[in-house]
Write a protein that holds these residues in place. Structure first.
Motif, PDB file in Angstrom:
ATOM      1  N   VAL A 763      42.873  36.285  45.044  1.00 24.44           N
ATOM      2  CA  VAL A 763      41.760  36.770  45.861  1.00 24.44           C
ATOM      3  C   VAL A 763      41.717  36.002  47.179  1.00 24.44           C
ATOM      4  N   GLU A 764      41.774  36.756  48.297  1.00 25.79           N
ATOM      5  CA  GLU A 764      41.688  36.161  49.627  1.00 25.79           C
ATOM      6  C   GLU A 764      40.306  36.366  50.250  1.00 25.79           C
ATOM      7  N   LYS A 765      39.746  37.562  50.072  1.00 27.23           N
ATOM      8  CA  LYS A 765      38.426  37.890  50.596  1.00 27.23           C
ATOM      9  C   LYS A 765      37.762  38.904  49.677  1.00 27.23           C
ATOM     10  N   VAL A 766      36.441  39.031  49.839  1.00 32.19           N
ATOM     11  CA  VAL A 766      35.685  40.057  49.120  1.00 32.19           C
ATOM     12  C   VAL A 766      34.972  40.911  50.161  1.00 32.19           C
ATOM     13  N   TYR A 767      35.092  42.235  50.010  1.00 27.08           N
ATOM     14  CA  TYR A 767      34.424  43.163  50.915  1.00 27.08           C
ATOM     15  C   TYR A 767      33.483  44.049  50.101  1.00 27.08           C
ATOM     16  N   CYS A 768      32.335  44.371  50.687  1.00 22.81           N
ATOM     17  CA  CYS A 768      31.397  45.245  49.996  1.00 22.81           C
ATOM     18  C   CYS A 768      30.776  46.219  50.979  1.00 22.81           C
ATOM     19  N   ARG A 769      30.503  47.418  50.455  1.00 20.12           N
ATOM     20  CA  ARG A 769      29.869  48.461  51.248  1.00 20.12           C
ATOM     21  C   ARG A 769      29.164  49.425  50.315  1.00 20.12           C
ATOM     22  N   ASN A 770      27.863  49.633  50.541  1.00 23.28           N
ATOM     23  CA  ASN A 770      27.074  50.591  49.775  1.00 23.28           C
ATOM     24  C   ASN A 770      27.191  50.390  48.266  1.00 23.28           C
ATOM     25  N   GLY A 771      27.171  49.139  47.846  1.00 22.31           N
ATOM     26  CA  GLY A 771      27.187  48.856  46.419  1.00 22.31           C
ATOM     27  C   GLY A 771      28.559  48.823  45.794  1.00 22.31           C
ATOM     28  N   SER A 772      29.610  49.174  46.534  1.00 25.02           N
ATOM     29  CA  SER A 772      30.977  49.100  46.021  1.00 25.02           C
ATOM     30  C   SER A 772      31.608  47.806  46.505  1.00 25.02           C
ATOM     31  N   ASP A 773      32.223  47.063  45.587  1.00 29.41           N
ATOM     32  CA  ASP A 773      32.796  45.761  45.900  1.00 29.41           C
ATOM     33  C   ASP A 773      34.319  45.828  45.776  1.00 29.41           C
ATOM     34  N   TYR A 774      35.008  45.237  46.760  1.00 34.27           N
ATOM     35  CA  TYR A 774      36.462  45.292  46.815  1.00 34.27           C
ATOM     36  C   TYR A 774      37.015  43.879  46.931  1.00 34.27           C
ATOM     37  N   LEU A 775      38.034  43.589  46.126  1.00 32.19           N
ATOM     38  CA  LEU A 775      38.735  42.312  46.196  1.00 32.19           C
ATOM     39  C   LEU A 775      40.002  42.501  47.019  1.00 32.19           C
ATOM     40  N   PHE A 776      40.097  41.755  48.116  1.00 32.48           N
ATOM     41  CA  PHE A 776      41.302  41.784  48.947  1.00 32.48           C
ATOM     42  C   PHE A 776      42.230  40.695  48.424  1.00 32.48           C
ATOM     43  N   CYS A 777      43.343  41.096  47.836  1.00 32.43           N
ATOM     44  CA  CYS A 777      44.205  40.175  47.096  1.00 32.43           C
ATOM     45  C   CYS A 777      45.612  40.115  47.689  1.00 32.43           C
ATOM     46  N   LYS A 778      46.198  38.935  47.596  1.00 38.13           N
ATOM     47  CA  LYS A 778      47.622  38.766  47.890  1.00 38.13           C
ATOM     48  C   LYS A 778      48.381  38.927  46.572  1.00 38.13           C
ATOM     49  N   VAL A 779      49.392  39.765  46.581  1.00 36.64           N
ATOM     50  CA  VAL A 779      50.143  40.061  45.360  1.00 36.64           C
ATOM     51  C   VAL A 779      50.968  38.840  44.963  1.00 36.64           C
ATOM     52  N   LEU A 780      50.891  38.472  43.680  1.00 36.60           N
ATOM     53  CA  LEU A 780      51.700  37.382  43.127  1.00 36.60           C
ATOM     54  C   LEU A 780      52.829  37.968  42.296  1.00 36.60           C
ATOM     55  N   ARG A 781      54.013  37.480  42.510  1.00 36.82           N
ATOM     56  CA  ARG A 781      55.168  37.948  41.732  1.00 36.82           C
ATOM     57  C   ARG A 781      55.333  37.085  40.486  1.00 36.82           C
ATOM     58  N   THR A 782      55.380  37.735  39.340  1.00 35.28           N
ATOM     59  CA  THR A 782      55.523  37.015  38.077  1.00 35.28           C
ATOM     60  C   THR A 782      57.002  36.738  37.815  1.00 35.28           C
ATOM     61  N   ILE A 783      57.369  35.467  37.769  1.00 36.06           N
ATOM     62  CA  ILE A 783      58.768  35.083  37.527  1.00 36.06           C
ATOM     63  C   ILE A 783      59.096  35.213  36.045  1.00 36.06           C
ATOM     64  N   ASN A 784      58.328  34.547  35.207  1.00 34.05           N
ATOM     65  CA  ASN A 784      58.538  34.599  33.753  1.00 34.05           C
ATOM     66  C   ASN A 784      57.382  33.900  33.054  1.00 34.05           C
ATOM     67  N   PHE A 785      57.376  34.005  31.741  1.00 35.67           N
ATOM     68  CA  PHE A 785      56.413  33.270  30.915  1.00 35.67           C
ATOM     69  C   PHE A 785      57.097  32.030  30.381  1.00 35.67           C
ATOM     70  N   GLU A 786      56.619  30.849  30.787  1.00 38.42           N
ATOM     71  CA  GLU A 786      57.209  29.588  30.331  1.00 38.42           C
ATOM     72  C   GLU A 786      56.436  29.101  29.116  1.00 38.42           C
ATOM     73  N   ARG A 787      57.065  29.218  27.966  1.00 37.60           N
ATOM     74  CA  ARG A 787      56.364  28.921  26.715  1.00 37.60           C
ATOM     75  C   ARG A 787      55.967  27.461  26.611  1.00 37.60           C
ATOM     76  N   HIS A 788      56.753  26.556  27.167  1.00 40.72           N
ATOM     77  CA  HIS A 788      56.433  25.135  27.044  1.00 40.72           C
ATOM     78  C   HIS A 788      55.073  24.825  27.653  1.00 40.72           C
ATOM     79  N   PHE A 789      54.710  25.549  28.734  1.00 44.79           N
ATOM     80  CA  PHE A 789      53.401  25.361  29.364  1.00 44.79           C
ATOM     81  C   PHE A 789      52.416  26.461  28.961  1.00 44.79           C
ATOM     82  N   HIS A 790      52.892  27.381  28.151  1.00 40.01           N
ATOM     83  CA  HIS A 790      52.080  28.513  27.700  1.00 40.01           C
ATOM     84  C   HIS A 790      51.379  29.162  28.899  1.00 40.01           C
ATOM     85  N   ALA A 791      52.151  29.427  29.935  1.00 37.28           N
ATOM     86  CA  ALA A 791      51.593  29.955  31.180  1.00 37.28           C
ATOM     87  C   ALA A 791      52.641  30.804  31.891  1.00 37.28           C
TER      88      ALA A 791
END
Length: 835
Positions: A763-791
């Motif tokens: 989430v970079e910013k939040v925008y709202c208009r007339n009761g509708s809320d929008y999250l302006f997000c930067k896309v994150l690329r998922t590399i892999n699931f590292e089990r050792h860190f469970h993340a």
């Protein structure tokens, strides 16, 4: 629109006011299965499953129509038009509140004609309703005392000072207004009398209703106040004092609840999953097999809760201050609303010593009597000209293991009982040794009733059957304790349960193996930087002594320690370490158990994870199973019966205890503590009922400003323009609090599931208009699931996207943590994949 009237698409309802048709759709049809409403304005063929989405569409795409037929939003405090963000403006009722005040009060009758006496063209307007100074003043000081902890004496002092100020400044205010009008060439000799009359009314109200007994009387006269009753239990042997408890009539509480349109809408709406997933109690086998719920799909499904708590210093063992509390909630309400304290209703308060002496059957007698009425006769009331009739009964009973065994008539001593499980009839030797669910026979209603009858004749059979007596709640026609007492994850796992015990075992063993020291772990905890919503809690330091090492933390602290431990010391442990694998299997199990939604296959997968953890843990450490370990073996079956067990947690009810503790701390009167606490609680509930919306909270925005879309950078414009025109203004802020969840700059959200992996946005910013809320997000690329860190290992990209909160794959914001120059996101629980 036909001959000046608007018609419902589903029935014969019609009205000259478009907003009434919208309200009719929401109240009457929105809860129906496969509901979809067509726009049909200027031959528009867009259709929506939610009335709110239709209204947003009309305001955005049919602006001329909206200006003519949809009332403008109004500021809730001033009554003027709203500038900036629309706070809490997602429901149609709030959008139309000002329009409803200036229009006829009820809906249309059967032939579609309006019920008031206005002219044909609807040009007549209602006379403005004069302010009720007495009620406004009384509610002001009552809220100051109940919510903001202002003492009664301080309320009186403030009210009298304001009264004195108004009396001395009245003449100057009138003279100033008259001078302004004369300067504008307006002669208004009646102004002085009008202002003085209004000032007299206000000052009189302030002088009288700042006194506690007076503003309490105003509350008690309201239909929204449910007064507690004093119920006599009897007199103990050898004593003169009469024992009593306080009971709040459940039927009246339900009627007051259902007068709220948002609560009524939730009850009428079907919350069953449309994709055969298990998402709530409505999807469980208990709901689907209850005869009352099958005959009346909108029947009221009550969740009952019981627990003991201390309202005084626990170091002073005073039995008069240890109380037993029974609460209830409506299971018909969506789980996202049930975490609010005011949604939890009080049933009764009694002293624990009286409860043990007289028994549950005596304390619950009035409640059971009301439940029988609700089962057979139901409750009837009118709302906006429509007649409603609801039946209902207890659906589930919540509590910790001790409380549930006490209510269910099962053994309360888990150390010595031969059959200590309320779900199965397994013998103690088998319970402490077997992790196979197939080795245990599930209890049934028939076997329970037969065993309870046998125990009634011979108490010695109690230890053999694992049943002490038949529960008093079994008197109800549509409820039985067998199969209605779900596990509590809070106590089974996090508070002296499986998670806290396993964490203590794993940490102490890793310290003995030389992976790290307790001092090193505490130094990591002290400087750890929490991200996202994890910052609401802090992990406390662990004990410095390895001997008898235990984790003694709250539920939220223990859960946070489990999730963050790999971030804290994961780099100190070699990959493939057997002890570390125990922790990872525990995290696998907790992720599955705490999920919010399951498919049938995912429930089977959850049981497999539970089995794998216990098998691996007991192979490594060679210890016997504890009762709480055994209860986890039934989680998969319970989920099929009750829905996700995370919705059966007792955390929200235990937070309710704090209300009574605060009242007791503020009160100087301990003579009749039950009355003091019950009345104090009911005053707070009255204030909640006085609000426009009972379930929805105001949306809160932080650190924001109004900007024009065309003035934003090109990347932001590109993602916003499909939703908002470039010439229009939006409110830009750094964070938003909606439905109790805060989305802030820097936190991560789960956006979708692609290529067998979750995708995230920052989430970079939040925008709202007339009761509708929008999250302006930067896309994150998922590399892999590292089990050792469970993340999940993620990397930032240059791509951006705009998302509405309702379109997220999961509502819960997450933190982004940097370990060894890599960014990781750890989920709080498993997120199911919907087809």
């Amino acid at each position: 629109m036909d001959n000046g009237t608007f018609n419902c698409q589903f029935c014969d309802f019609s009205s000259r006011h478009f907003y009434k048709v919208i309200k009719h759709l929401k109240l009457t049809h929105a809860h129906e299965q496969n509901f979809k409403v067509l726009c049909n304005i200027a031959n528009c063929r867009r259709s929506y499953k939610m009335v709110r989405k239709l209204v947003d569409h009309i305001r955005m795409k049919h602006k001329d129509f909206a200006k003519q037929y949809l009332p403008l939003r109004r500021n809730l405090n001033t009554g003027g038009p709203v500038s900036g963000p629309i706070v809490g403006g997602t429901d149609m009722e709030e959008e139309l509140q000002d329009g409803e005040q200036s229009s006829d009060e009820d809906g249309s009758d059967e032939d579609g004609s309006d019920e008031d006496g206005s002219d044909e063209d609807g040009s007549d307007e209602d006379e403005p309703i004069p302010p009720n100074y007495e009620k406004l003043t009384a509610n002001l000081f009552l809220e100051a005392r109940q919510k903001y902890k202002v003492s009664g004496a301080a309320c009186t002092f403030i009210g009298q000072k304001i009264q004195s100020f108004l009396e001395t400044s009245s003449d100057r205010v009138v003279d100033h207004h008259a001078k302004v009008l004369r300067d504008e060439g307006i002669n208004c000799p009646q102004l002085q009398g009008v202002v003085q009359a209004s000032n007299v009314m206000l000052t009189e109200a302030l002088g009288k209703y700042c006194i506690p007994r007076h503003f309490e009387n105003i509350a008690k006269q309201s239909p929204n106040f449910v007064e507690s009753c004093r119920v006599t239990l009897g007199t103990k042997t050898g004593r003169v004092k009469i024992d009593r408890y306080r009971y709040i009539p459940v039927l009246k509480s339900l009627q007051v609840l259902l007068k709220h349109e948002d609560v009524l809408t939730e009850v009428l709406r079907s919350h069953e999953s449309q994709d055969e997933c298990i998402e709530s109690f409505m999807d469980g086998d208990v709901c689907h097999t209850n005869d009352l719920f099958l005959e009346h799909p909108t029947a009221l499904k009550l969740f009952l809760y019981y627990d003991d708590f201390q309202v005084a210093n626990p170091l002073r063992n005073r039995p008069d201050f240890k109380l037993g509390a029974f609460y209830f909630q409506l299971g018909n309400i969506h789980p996202k609303y049930r975490s609010k304290q005011h949604v939890v209703q009080l049933v009764c308060l009694c002293k624990t010593v009286d409860l043990k002496y007289y028994g549950l059957s005596a304390v619950l007698a009035r409640f059971i009597q009301d439940m029988k009425v609700l089962e057979t006769d139901g409750i009837k009331f009118q709302h906006e000209g429509q007649q409603f009739h609801f039946y209902g009964t207890i659906a589930l009973v919540f509590g910790d293991n001790l409380a549930q065994h006490q209510i269910g008539g099962f053994p309360e001593n888990f150390s010595t009982s031969l059959r200590l499980c309320r779900f199965c009839s397994g013998h103690r030797d088998l319970v402490t040794s077997s992790i196979r669910r197939e080795d245990f026979t599930w209890r049934t209603i028939n076997s329970y009733d037969q065993q309870a009858a046998a125990v009634k004749l011979s108490k010695s059979l109690s230890s053999i059957y694992g049943v002490k007596c038949s529960s008093s709640l079994n008197q109800l026609q549509y409820f039985h304790v067998v199969g209605s007492l779900p596990s509590d994850l809070s106590h089974d796992l996090f508070e002296g349960g499986v998670v806290s015990n396993t964490l203590a075992t794993v940490i102490s063993q890793l310290v003995r193996d030389g992976c790290f020291s307790l001092q090193h772990l505490n130094s990591k905890i002290a400087v750890f930087e929490y991200a996202g919503c994890d910052g609401g809690n802090r992990i406390p330091p662990v004990p410095q002594q390895l001997a008898q090492f235990k984790i003694k933390s709250t539920i939220s602290e223990t859960w946070l320690l489990l999730r963050m431990l790999p971030m804290l010391i994961g780099d100190c442990v070699d990959e493939g370490n057997d002890i570390w694998e125990v922790l990872l299997k525990l995290m696998d199990m907790v992720d599955m158990v705490c999920a919010r939604s399951y498919s049938k296959g995912e429930i089977a997968f959850m049981h497999e994870k539970i089995f794998q953890f216990h098998e691996y843990y007991h192979d490594i450490f060679e210890v016997a199973l504890k009762p709480k370990d055994h209860f986890t073996l039934h989680y998969a079956t319970e989920t099929l019966m009750f829905g996700p067990l995370v919705h059966c947690s007792t955390t929200v009810y235990e937070r309710k205890h704090n209300v009574f503790k605060q009242i007791c701390n503020r009160s100087k009167n301990r003579k009749n503590i039950l009355k003091t606490l019950a009345e104090g609680h009911q005053y707070s509930q009255y204030l909640a009922h006085e609000k426009e919306h009972f379930l929805e909270d105001e949306v809160q925005y932080f650190k924001g400003k109004t900007v024009t879309v065309g003035m934003l950078n090109r990347a932001t414009q590109n993602v916003l323009t499909p939703f908002i025109d470039q010439t229009e203004s939006v409110f830009e802020c750094e964070s938003i609090l909606k439905n109790g969840v805060k989305y802030s700059m820097g936190c991560a959200v789960v956006t979708s599931y692609q290529n067998d992996q979750y995708t995230f946005g920052k989430v970079e910013k939040v925008y709202c208009r007339n009761g509708s809320d929008y999250l302006f997000c930067k896309v994150l690329r998922t590399i892999n699931f590292e089990r050792h860190f469970h993340a999940y290992h993620v990397e930032a990209t240059q791509e951006v996207e705009i998302l509405q909160i309702g379109d997220l794959m999961d509502f819960h914001p997450l933190g982004i943590y940097n370990v060894n120059k890599k960014d990781y996101i750890t989920l709080k629980y498993f997120i199911g994949i919907k087809e």
